[in-house]
Design a protein around this motif. Structure first.
Motif, PDB file in Angstrom:
ATOM      1  N   ILE A 193       0.840  -1.204   0.000  1.00  0.00           N
ATOM      2  CA  ILE A 193       0.000   0.000   0.000  1.00  0.00           C
ATOM      3  C   ILE A 193       0.869   1.245   0.000  1.00  0.00           C
ATOM      4  N   GLY A 194       1.907   1.215   0.850  1.00  0.00           N
ATOM      5  CA  GLY A 194       2.811   2.375   0.912  1.00  0.00           C
ATOM      6  C   GLY A 194       3.487   2.628  -0.420  1.00  0.00           C
ATOM      7  N   GLU A 195       3.967   1.558  -1.045  1.00  0.00           N
ATOM      8  CA  GLU A 195       4.635   1.699  -2.336  1.00  0.00           C
ATOM      9  C   GLU A 195       3.648   2.182  -3.402  1.00  0.00           C
ATOM     10  N   ILE A 198       2.793   5.889  -2.933  1.00  0.00           N
ATOM     11  CA  ILE A 198       3.860   6.774  -3.451  1.00  0.00           C
ATOM     12  C   ILE A 198       3.816   6.828  -4.977  1.00  0.00           C
ATOM     13  N   LEU A 199       3.670   5.631  -5.570  1.00  0.00           N
ATOM     14  CA  LEU A 199       3.659   5.554  -7.029  1.00  0.00           C
ATOM     15  C   LEU A 199       2.474   6.305  -7.634  1.00  0.00           C
ATOM     16  N   GLN A 203       2.351   9.455  -9.969  1.00  0.00           N
ATOM     17  CA  GLN A 203       1.671   9.431 -11.270  1.00  0.00           C
ATOM     18  C   GLN A 203       0.634  10.555 -11.359  1.00  0.00           C
ATOM     19  N   GLU A 204      -0.092  10.774 -10.211  1.00  0.00           N
ATOM     20  CA  GLU A 204      -1.090  11.848 -10.210  1.00  0.00           C
ATOM     21  C   GLU A 204      -0.425  13.209 -10.397  1.00  0.00           C
TER      22      GLU A 204
END
Length: 230
Positions: A193-195, A198-199, A203-204
């Protein structure tokens, strides 16, 4: 009639002839306080060696008195011989003198009568022995056998409970393995979830930047075109 009066005169005399040289040891011995643990109790050491008990002798004498044979016999001879102790030291002489004196008053008294009466009293005592043993066996069952069975039953139940404890321990261990596996899965998922967060945030932000870049480009071109075109 004379025999009946004679017998009444000797009522309860068995006690008198079985009273000598018998030490009364019926007083209860002092008992030290027991140190009791949750599992076992420390028994008090008491000697089980048999010894003459005057109260028991008295009880047996009462039984003999109740079944005293009619007419003069061993009991009366013995009683008379005891009365001669201060005169004659030899027991044989005392018995002989008592028998001779008794026979003078009771001509039908014979040696065989005396011996047969001893056999009869011995048989009575053996009967009392059997009755006493029956009574003791009843007490032994209540105080020992039943309690030993109670202990055996509880020992068996303890073994079953200990087995249940081991079974539950194993079950707890298995549950703990499942709990630890789930905790590991949670930790792994939390890491994912943490990764992902962040990703996706990256991306947003990139998407916003990209859209802003293109909008700014369009806006700039619009303004330029608006200014140069007629």
């Amino acid at each position: 009639m004379t025999q009946k009066i004679f017998k009444m005169a000797f009522t309860d005399k068995f006690k008198s002839i079985f009273l000598t040289e018998v030490e009364d040891k019926t007083e209860n011995p002092p008992i030290a306080p027991l140190s009791v643990s949750p599992i076992t109790a420390v028994p008090v050491a008491i000697s089980t060696n048999g010894e003459v008990n005057q109260k028991m002798v008295d009880g047996l004498c009462e039984a003999l008195d109740e079944k005293n044979l009619e007419g003069p016999d061993y009991l009366e001879i013995k009683q008379a011989s005891e009365a001669l102790k201060s005169v004659l030291l030899d027991p044989a002489q005392r018995f002989q003198a008592a028998f001779t004196s008794m026979k003078a008053n009771f001509p039908k008294l014979t040696k065989q009568t005396v011996l047969d009466s001893i056999d009869a009293y011995t048989k009575i005592l053996e009967g009392e022995r059997q009755q006493g043993k029956l009574s003791l066996n009843g007490k032994r069952k209540k105080e020992i056998i039943d309690k030993e069975q109670f202990i055996s039953k509880n020992d068996a139940e303890i073994i079953e409970l200990q087995a249940e404890i081991e079974r539950l321990k194993k079950q707890i261990e298995e549950i703990n393995v499942k709990i630890n596996a789930k905790r590991a899965n949670i930790a792994s998922t939390q890491s994912q979830i943490g990764e992902a967060k962040i990703l996706l945030d990256k991306q947003e932000n990139d998407f916003d930047k990209s859209v802003d870049y293109m909008i700014n480009q369009l806006t700039s071109d619009k303004n330029l075109l608006n200014s140069i075109l007629l």
